[in-house]
Design a protein around this motif. Sequence first.
Motif: not given
Length: 357
Positions: A248-249, A283, A286-287, A327, A345-346
């Motif tokens: 997700a990140n 998603h 998280p990482d 990332h 993440s956005e």
Amino acid sequence: MTHILAGLRTVRLNEKGEQVIILDQTRLPEKEIYLTLSSAEEIWEAIYHLKVRGAPAIGIAAAYGLAVCCKQIKTSSFELFLEQFGQLKTYLASSRPTAVNLMAALNRMEQIVLNHADLPIEQIQNRLITEAELIREEDVVACRKIGEFGLSLLRPGMGLLTHCNAGHLAVSAYGTALAPIYLGEEQNYGFHVFADETRPLLQGARLTAYELMKAGVSTTLICDNMASSVMQKGWVQAVLVGCDRIAANGDTANKIGTSGVAILARHYGIPFYVLGPTSTIDHNCPDGESIEIEERHPDEVTTMWYEKRMAPRDVSVFNPAFDVTPHQLITAIITEKGIAYPPFSETLPTNGCDLFL
């Protein structure tokens, strides 16, 4: 438009929908041999032993395999069918734990069963075949879009470096990381590609170099430890790699060695692009630390490609199939929805939404 490698089919169903036909990638580049698979054991073995490989192609093969095996279930009871379906799904899911496309495809097939519990078993079986074909068709469209978005970031005549095989052989058509290269070839961009050999399984040497040359793309094969040298000489203007899972990140799991290429690209100021379908984005993860990394047999390092063993018999071997690129080292992530830039993440798409372009 017909893809320049359209005659090279990675995975498909036979005409009756009763068998899965795959191109055995362990026999490339010497021979193009197609295997016909009809049992869960054969399909599991083909995925685990990399006869079919690449995150999207694995998902398609698993969906086809699940549909084929479900056609063999002889019962009129939905409860019994669902029980045997669940056993098949769990078994096939165990073949390659890192590639998120595998579970995404299997979960999608499961939803077809659950959504049609009121139908006769034969109709459910037919709907599973239809859904598996739809997964493949959607992959073709997604890869073409990935190629179009990726090509928008490149200029004619660029030198490009890639790692592992994220091309036509890893998907239904075009590929992910190689898709912009093939579209560029069709439009006379004149790219030159440096293909890392990608130890220990040599997908770059055996597969990427093979399909690029088959498509007429100017290609130079290099050992993995030569990437810094070609970058230092100014021969590389962008790095294109695929992905097996995107957290997700924006942390990304790809074939072992990818993170080292990303570090080199950052040092030399070269854009580092990750290309993959949105089905690769997890998603729920998280990482990168949350990504399960598959570890494979030591023989792939010590024995597989040699006439005689090339390491002491008792030496300890660490053989992870993937590594995670943070990332912070990724310039952009390119999917069929568009181009995402940091902060990922956005900007990574959720629930089918488009990316910020």
